[in-house]
Design an enzyme around this catalytic site. Structure first.
Site, short mmCIF file in Angstrom:
data_model
loop_
_atom_site.label_atom_id
_atom_site.label_comp_id
_atom_site.label_asym_id
_atom_site.label_seq_id
_atom_site.Cartn_x
_atom_site.Cartn_y
_atom_site.Cartn_z
N ASP A 17 -0.11 60.56 -67.45
CA ASP A 17 1.52 60.79 -68.09
C ASP A 17 2.46 59.61 -68.06
OD1 ASP A 17 3.77 62.44 -68.98
OD2 ASP A 17 4.36 62.88 -66.83
N SER A 18 3.56 59.76 -68.47
CA SER A 18 4.38 58.48 -68.12
C SER A 18 5.13 58.48 -66.83
CB SER A 18 5.71 58.62 -68.92
OG SER A 18 6.52 60.02 -68.74
N TYR A 49 8.84 57.74 -71.80
CA TYR A 49 8.17 57.48 -73.04
C TYR A 49 8.84 58.01 -74.32
CZ TYR A 49 3.66 56.18 -71.03
OH TYR A 49 2.56 55.42 -70.51
N GLY A 50 9.81 59.03 -73.76
CA GLY A 50 10.34 60.00 -74.97
C GLY A 50 11.07 59.16 -76.23
N CYS A 80 0.75 64.52 -71.20
CA CYS A 80 2.12 63.96 -71.70
C CYS A 80 2.23 64.59 -73.17
CB CYS A 80 1.99 62.58 -71.69
SG CYS A 80 3.76 61.72 -72.36
N ASN A 81 3.11 65.13 -73.51
CA ASN A 81 3.73 65.77 -74.92
C ASN A 81 3.77 64.56 -75.87
OD1 ASN A 81 3.97 68.92 -75.20
ND2 ASN A 81 4.44 68.15 -73.16
N THR A 82 4.50 63.51 -75.26
CA THR A 82 4.79 62.49 -76.27
C THR A 82 3.65 61.70 -76.58
OG1 THR A 82 6.90 62.42 -75.31
CG2 THR A 82 6.61 60.54 -76.38
N GLU A 159 12.42 62.78 -62.65
CA GLU A 159 11.83 61.55 -61.99
C GLU A 159 12.74 61.14 -60.86
OE1 GLU A 159 9.04 59.58 -62.32
OE2 GLU A 159 8.44 60.77 -64.27
N CYS A 191 7.73 69.27 -72.61
CA CYS A 191 7.31 68.15 -71.89
C CYS A 191 6.95 68.56 -70.60
CB CYS A 191 8.88 67.39 -71.73
SG CYS A 191 8.90 65.84 -70.67
N THR A 192 5.76 67.53 -70.08
CA THR A 192 5.52 68.02 -68.99
C THR A 192 6.11 67.89 -67.74
OG1 THR A 192 4.29 65.94 -68.77
CG2 THR A 192 2.61 67.78 -69.50
N HIS A 193 7.48 67.24 -67.88
CA HIS A 193 8.25 67.33 -66.76
C HIS A 193 9.02 68.40 -66.53
CE1 HIS A 193 7.61 63.06 -66.79
NE2 HIS A 193 8.41 62.66 -65.90
N1 DGL Z 1 6.14 64.09 -69.44
C1 DGL Z 1 6.17 63.31 -71.10
C2 DGL Z 1 5.99 64.37 -71.84
O1 DGL Z 1 5.49 65.46 -71.61
C3 DGL Z 1 7.17 62.37 -71.22
C4 DGL Z 1 8.37 62.47 -70.91
C5 DGL Z 1 9.11 60.84 -70.82
O2 DGL Z 1 8.26 59.92 -70.44
O3 DGL Z 1 10.05 60.72 -71.56
O4 DGL Z 1 6.48 64.20 -73.00
#
Ligand code: DGL
Length: 278
Positions: A17-18, A49-50, A80-82, A159, A191-193
């Site tokens: 993931d990011s 990453y978004g 990571c979804n992105t 984060e 988003c996994t966050h």
């Molecule tokens: N956790 C990531 C996702 O699922 C990326 C979030 C990010 O880095 O902006 O998209």
């Protein structure tokens, strides 16, 4: 080239993931397939990453995959979804070990959960802008209506560890106001966050909206995939998190502390990798 038939079932699974978000997927993998060992990479130097382009995310993902392959992983989870939205197609063509992302499993769960056919998706600008969830959902349930909303501040708040904080509450209220009035009965945490601020999102959306965390279905899909490929680790699972390895591109100590909280296991430490050299 890696010959999949020669892959040992005892080899680890690569997850990336990011940053810390992919730990929500790690949690699910540990609980559903405790026999597996995980090598995790969090790109903490380049998070978020978004808002970055498809080209940049693809290049980052390719570097991470090269690093994970060097660790001898037998399968990869793009947690990571992105990166799943932007880079999974390319990665699938470039490597010959099984690789899965979080978007397809999440779309499936949402399509199965909704009763009124109105689904919301929150995620990064990249994920929401790619409309990838809509595409997958419409394949499963063509009559569904999907509403998307990018929530770029959620990732940095997570984060920073502001998981239960008035600032996060206020931002969530602003982001989700429109979503609340749109008649959705299901909301994908795309988003996994975001599962890390699930309580806040739940509070804002109210109890009539079901929250979908794609992590559960992803771990389930991973188990099926490993079984199909004949590389599911047959050993009995053990709860000792010491068997997992954690790598980051920056701030290893901070990551270790956070990971210990998320995975509820004291003393997790991470190693720093110069990922741009891969
Ligand atoms: N956790 C990531 C996702 O699922 C990326 C979030 C990010 O880095 O902006 O998209």
């Amino acid at each position: 080239m890696t010959d999949i038939k020669k892959l040992s079932a005892s080899a680890p699974i690569g997850v990336f993931d990011s940053g810390v978000g992919g730990l929500t997927v790690v949690n699910e993998i540990i609980s559903q397939i405790p026999s597996e060992r995980i090598v995790y990479f969090g790109d903490t130097a380049r998070v978020p990453y978004g808002g970055k382009s498809k080209e940049t995310i693809t290049m980052y993902a390719e570097q991470i995959v090269r690093f994970l392959l060097e660790q001898g992983v037998k399968a990869i989870v793009v947690a990571c979804n992105t990166a799943s939205a932007y880079a999974l197609d390319t990665l699938e063509k470039e490597i010959d070990i099984p690789i899965i992302g979080v978007v397809k499993p999440g779309a499936k769960t949402a399509a199965e959960t909704t009763k009124n056919g109105r689904i919301g998706i929150i995620g990064t600008e990249g994920t929401v802008g790619s409309r990838i969830y809509e595409q997958y959902i419409s394949r499963i349930s063509p009559a569904s209506h999907v509403v998307g909303k990018a929530c770029p501040l959620f990732c940095p708040l997570v984060e920073e560890g502001l998981l239960d904080d008035p600032v996060t509450d206020e931002i969530a209220r602003r982001y989700l106001e429109g979503m609340k009035g749109s008649g959705i009965d299901t909301l994908i945490l795309g988003c996994t966050h975001y599962p890390l601020i699930r309580t806040t999102i739940e509070r804002v959306m109210g109890k009539d909206v079901a929250l979908v965390n794609p992590a559960w279905e992803t771990a389930h899909a991973l188990k099926d995939l490993l079984t199909e490929e004949g590389i599911l680790n047959p050993e009995a699972g053990d709860a000792d998190l010491k068997k997992h390895r954690f790598y980051v591109s920056d701030s290893a100590e901070k990551f270790g502390r956070f990971a210990s909280t998320v995975l509820k296991y004291e003393g997790i430490s991470a190693e720093t990798v110069r990922i741009e050299e891969y």
